[in-house]
Design a protein around this motif. Structure first.
Motif, PDB file in Angstrom:
ATOM      1  N   SER A   5       0.806  -1.228   0.000  1.00  0.00           N
ATOM      2  CA  SER A   5       0.000   0.000   0.000  1.00  0.00           C
ATOM      3  C   SER A   5       0.835   1.272   0.000  1.00  0.00           C
ATOM      4  N   VAL A   6       1.896   1.280  -0.763  1.00  0.00           N
ATOM      5  CA  VAL A   6       2.679   2.496  -0.928  1.00  0.00           C
ATOM      6  C   VAL A   6       2.885   2.768  -2.408  1.00  0.00           C
ATOM      7  N   SER A   7       3.064   4.033  -2.733  1.00  0.00           N
ATOM      8  CA  SER A   7       3.369   4.437  -4.107  1.00  0.00           C
ATOM      9  C   SER A   7       4.759   5.049  -4.129  1.00  0.00           C
ATOM     10  N   ILE A   8       5.563   4.643  -5.114  1.00  0.00           N
ATOM     11  CA  ILE A   8       6.958   5.061  -5.191  1.00  0.00           C
ATOM     12  C   ILE A   8       7.235   5.622  -6.580  1.00  0.00           C
ATOM     13  N   LEU A   9       7.737   6.843  -6.622  1.00  0.00           N
ATOM     14  CA  LEU A   9       8.137   7.469  -7.877  1.00  0.00           C
ATOM     15  C   LEU A   9       9.656   7.524  -7.962  1.00  0.00           C
ATOM     16  N   PHE A  10      10.197   7.085  -9.078  1.00  0.00           N
ATOM     17  CA  PHE A  10      11.614   7.247  -9.363  1.00  0.00           C
ATOM     18  C   PHE A  10      11.747   8.340 -10.421  1.00  0.00           C
ATOM     19  N   ASN A  11      12.404   9.419 -10.035  1.00  0.00           N
ATOM     20  CA  ASN A  11      12.424  10.628 -10.848  1.00  0.00           C
ATOM     21  C   ASN A  11      13.805  10.863 -11.454  1.00  0.00           C
ATOM     22  N   ALA A  12      13.866  10.898 -12.780  1.00  0.00           N
ATOM     23  CA  ALA A  12      15.114  11.222 -13.481  1.00  0.00           C
ATOM     24  C   ALA A  12      14.842  12.225 -14.597  1.00  0.00           C
ATOM     25  N   THR A  13      13.877  13.100 -14.374  1.00  0.00           N
ATOM     26  CA  THR A  13      13.477  14.068 -15.395  1.00  0.00           C
ATOM     27  C   THR A  13      14.478  15.198 -15.567  1.00  0.00           C
ATOM     28  N   ASN A  14      15.379  15.380 -14.588  1.00  0.00           N
ATOM     29  CA  ASN A  14      16.325  16.492 -14.604  1.00  0.00           C
ATOM     30  C   ASN A  14      17.714  16.103 -15.090  1.00  0.00           C
TER      31      ASN A  14
END
Length: 378
Positions: A5-14
């Motif tokens: 029940s967790v949401s995880i975002l991996f961000n490499a937009t920069n």
């Protein structure tokens, strides 16, 4: 591994160039493989990456394990507010592969990778390689970035030296974790290697020194013109120098005017092994790094490495490379000649492969990133 029940975002937009793109590409690819093999009930995985990272993913990359995978580009303070609000907010965890991000990400916990040596080492000689006004601009820029980094819930660095440096300038030791850099798994699968076109005017009768990376000020590339001059005048030898720079940087540095200086242009992660096959030695005169994968990639490919005698190299490469004073062109030239004539060269190359083998694999690095989230969950 991770609770439900967790949401995880991996961000490499920069991330748009340099080693950060390679790390992000490698991690996202490994994450896809991990998620295919493991079931994370009620845990949702999201990825947002730049077009550069996306274009470096392998052709057979599988997007299906992710609940959402989006591609868009962030540059500094500029952003599409509406798009960012939809794509980068309202997660339990956000893991920005390398920061900083210049706006507030609305996540319960924001983990950020740190690879900004200008902040970690404020007394580096690199600051004095630029003019006074550029130095002031850098000081201001990296002061702002330092403030941003202090606000994140957790920082991830790539070696102990960097953690110690951050703690010494005021960062909380408890909020800095170490996950070592390593080489991409593409190096272990020759079927994934893509070709690099050799420069047409390359004189194959001469040895070739290569540099893989971008022309950032701290890379100290301009000194190579003097190194080339000394190699010719003192030793009567001409070396080829091959770079992965764009045409603008080749002209700006004065390299385009030299007949033995060439560039293959920017390359993808899958082309890196082929680039190393093209050269006889790696030249790495950098003044400032957190952890560059370039020397260890060359070591794995059994290519002699000639590098700056600075802690960020020695702590990783130990005695398996040839060290020089990066501020002294004569020292660099002498070291190159010594290395190519060293009877102990084969032993150094073997030792280098051993060091790389002792590092975590790309898969282990990805697992370590996921474990950080598990630790925060308690």
């Amino acid at each position: 591994m991770i609770n439900t029940s967790v949401s995880i975002l991996f961000n490499a937009t920069n991330l748009h160039g340099g080693g950060g793109v390679q790390v992000a590409t490698s991690f996202i690819n490994e994450l896809s493989l991990i998620l295919k093999e493991n079931v994370f009930h009620k845990t949702k995985f999201f990825v947002a990456c730049s077009s550069t990272v996306f274009n470096n993913l392998p052709a057979e990359f599988d997007f299906s394990p992710f609940d959402q995978f989006v591609v868009f580009d962030l540059y500094g303070f500029t952003k599409n507010v509406q798009k960012c609000d939809v794509l980068l907010n309202h997660y339990d965890y956000c893991f920005t592969i390398f920061g900083p991000v210049y706006f507030n990400v609305k996540a319960l916990c924001h983990i950020v990778g740190f690879a900004q040596p200008w902040i970690a080492y404020p007394n580096s000689a690199a600051y004095y390689k630029v003019d006074f006004y550029t130095r002031l601009k850098f000081r201001l820029k990296y002061f702002v970035q330092k403030v941003l980094f202090t606000r994140y819930d957790l920082l991830v660095v790539e070696q102990e030296n960097v953690k110690s440096a951050l703690v010494s300038i005021g960062f909380s030791e408890e909020k800095v974790k170490i996950v070592s850099n390593t080489i991409s798994s593409v190096f272990f699968n020759k079927q994934l290697w893509e070709k690099v076109t050799k420069p047409h005017q390359l004189d194959c009768s001469h040895k070739t020194l290569g540099f893989l990376g971008r022309a950032y000020p701290h890379k100290n590339l301009e000194i190579l013109i003097n190194v080339d001059y000394i190699l010719k005048k003192k030793y009567g030898l001409e070396f080829n120098f091959i770079f992965t720079l764009d045409e603008e940087d080749m002209n700006r540095l004065g390299f385009a005017a030299l007949s033995n200086f060439h560039s293959v242009g920017p390359i993808k992660a899958s082309q890196c092994p082929t680039f190393y096959q093209m050269i006889d030695g790696l030249i790495f005169p950098s003044l400032l790094e957190c952890f560059s994968a370039t020397p260890i990639e060359a070591m794995y490919m059994r290519i002699p490495v000639f590098a700056s005698d600075l802690p960020f190299i020695r702590s990783v490469c130990q005695e398996s490379v040839y060290y020089f004073n990066p501020l002294d062109a004569g020292s660099i030239a002498d070291t190159i000649i010594f290395g190519f004539n060293d009877f102990n060269l084969d032993n150094k190359l073997e030792a280098g492969v051993g060091i790389v083998d002792s590092l975590p694999t790309a898969n282990q690095r990805a697992v370590a990133y996921l474990s950080l989230i598990k630790e925060l969950e308690g």
